[in-house]
Enzyme design. Structure first.
Site, PDB file in Angstrom:
ATOM      1  N   CYS A  12       0.823  -1.219   0.000  1.00  0.00           N
ATOM      2  CA  CYS A  12       0.000   0.000   0.000  1.00  0.00           C
ATOM      3  C   CYS A  12       0.851   1.261   0.000  1.00  0.00           C
ATOM      4  O   CYS A  12       0.496   2.274  -0.597  1.00  0.00           O
ATOM      5  CB  CYS A  12      -0.902   0.033   1.232  1.00  0.00           C
ATOM      6  SG  CYS A  12      -2.175  -1.209   1.184  1.00  0.00           S
ATOM      7  N   CYS A  72      17.532 -24.791 -14.262  1.00  0.00           N
ATOM      8  CA  CYS A  72      16.483 -25.692 -14.737  1.00  0.00           C
ATOM      9  C   CYS A  72      16.354 -25.412 -16.223  1.00  0.00           C
ATOM     10  O   CYS A  72      17.298 -24.934 -16.858  1.00  0.00           O
ATOM     11  CB  CYS A  72      15.176 -25.457 -13.988  1.00  0.00           C
ATOM     12  SG  CYS A  72      14.476 -23.817 -14.248  1.00  0.00           S
TER      13      CYS A  72
END
Lengths: 77, 367
Positions: B186, B328
């Site tokens: 916020c 990966c």
């Protein structure tokens, strides 16, 4: 085949729209690839995917008129 | 005799005296006494929830007051938990309010959460949200989740088993946290004061429905609300394969986890193929492949350890080296693995993830 994509939260900063149509994507992975091609910023964003209002975390097939929602996590409180 | 304080709600035939007795006997913990916590606390206290806990270590600031309307200008600088407890006691002296003037941590979570029946998460950062989710799963406590960003909010009820025994949690929607700098809070993104007012009130409403056993709470559903166009969209959340393995197995493992580090963007440094190439030449680095076994492309250009992501948590203790580079196929799973490692080892290991994965490295080699 047409799929409707709803985009929530700050992901709309990347796409510029909160709703779009994609043609010829037969499963979730193809949809992600198509979205990343169109909006490269999405590839680096974390979001949940819901197909026809069900949150999924694996590849599933899409059918004509499927609705896919891209939902980023919110942290604010 | 009927208590006039609650007459307007006990006169609802669905709620009645039975609903009021259930509320009076209930113990609800509100974590975060800010934008979401303030309205939730006000309505829970007004409704007569018998015991309310408030966890917050923050102090009231001027920039809070446009949305945290429990507090007034004179409260600036005071502890939110203590001040909220005073104000709510004045609102309803018939209930017990227990302030915890501290932030929820892996060391105090079990002790605090175990004293309550239902937990409301109104915190403002991912580290707290994952910590609270995992603690609620381990303690078997229902979690009413609420979160906001700019003009949109999310509400859900997690960890509440339905008749068929199905119960989902926050990690079934968002398995791993984003980097803290990826999603704005916020303070950075801004928020209209009314939005947390609505979402916090919805959280209190879900808690009251759960306790009073009325209506259809958002169990295994995540609702989103857009305050600009008033659109609501709710999603069904199913338990997902693999998300349970992300939660510590027990409170001992939970206490050892560093949630702040897991959510900090520094915990996993992403490197490009050039830097990866340098690390491959440096014998002090341990290279780990987190792809599943038999995935392509097969790598024989360098030596590496194969620890597939699906069982990575179990392999973490095998990693003895202090400089680790993970890859990966495309760079996403390696980043997850790097965060898992970082949450186990903190700053004691240097952890890197190959951005773009082995495909990017292969492309780079071919140029």
């Amino acid at each position: 085949m047409q799929v409707k994509v709803l985009i929530f939260g700050q992901l709309t900063d990347i796409t510029g729209v909160s709703e779009l149509q994609l043609n010829d994507v037969s499963d979730r992975d193809e949809l992600i690839t198509a979205l990343n091609r169109q909006y490269p910023g999405l590839a680096d964003s974390k979001y949940a995917i819901a197909v026809n209002k069900q949150v999924i975390n694996e590849n599933i097939g899409l059918t004509d008129n499927s609705t896919v929602a891209l939902l980023p996590p919110f942290s604010g409180g | 005799m009927e208590n006039p304080r609650y007459q307007r709600q006990t006169s609802l035939k669905e709620f009645g005296e039975a609903g009021q007795i259930r509320l009076n006997n209930a113990k609800v913990l509100v974590i975060g006494a800010g934008g979401l916590g303030c309205p939730a606390l006000q309505y829970l206290a007004g409704a007569g929830v018998g015991t309310i806990g408030i966890v917050d270590n923050d102090r009231v600031a001027l920039s809070n007051l446009h949305r945290q309307v429990l507090y007034s200008t004179d409260d600036i600088g005071l502890s939110k938990a203590l001040r909220a407890a005073d104000i709510l006691s004045a609102l309803n002296p018939e209930i017990d309010i227990i302030p915890f003037n501290e932030s929820l941590s892996t060391t105090n979570a079990q002790h605090i959460i175990s004293q309550f029946d239902i937990i409301l998460d109104g915190t403002d950062n991912f580290a707290s949200r994952y910590l609270i989710n995992d603690a609620c799963v381990l303690a078997g406590k229902p979690l009413v989740y609420g979160a906001i960003s700019r003009f949109e909010g999310q509400v859900a009820v997690f960890n509440w088993a339905t008749n068929n025994g199905r119960s989902s949690n926050y990690r079934d929607v968002f398995p791993n946290p984003p980097a803290e700098d990826e999603i704005l809070n916020c303070e950075e993104a801004g928020v209209i004061g009314t939005l947390p007012g609505m979402i916090g009130t919805m959280m209190a409403n879900e808690a009251i429905k759960l306790i009073a056993q009325i209506g259809v709470p958002l169990i295994n559903r995540l609702m989103t609300y857009n305050s600009l166009n008033n659109q609501m969209y709710d999603l069904e959340v199913q338990p997902q394969a693999g998300s349970h393995s992300l939660i510590p197995a027990n409170f001992a493992a939970f206490e050892a986890k560093d949630y702040e580090l897991m959510c900090s963007s520094q915990s996993a440094t992403q490197i490009d193929p050039d830097r990866f190439e340098e690390m491959l030449q440096d014998p002090s680095f341990s290279v780990i492949d987190v792809r599943e076994l038999n995935e392509t492309p097969v790598i024989n250009e360098f030596n590496y350890l194969s620890l597939p992501l699906s069982s990575f948590e179990k392999s973490v203790n095998q990693i003895k080296e202090n400089k680790i580079v993970i890859f990966c196929k495309s760079g996403k799973r390696s980043l997850n693995a790097a965060r898992i490692l970082a949450s186990h080892y903190g700053n004691s290991k240097k952890i890197y993830s190959l951005k773009g994965g082995i495909l990017a490295w292969k492309d780079h080699k071919e140029v």
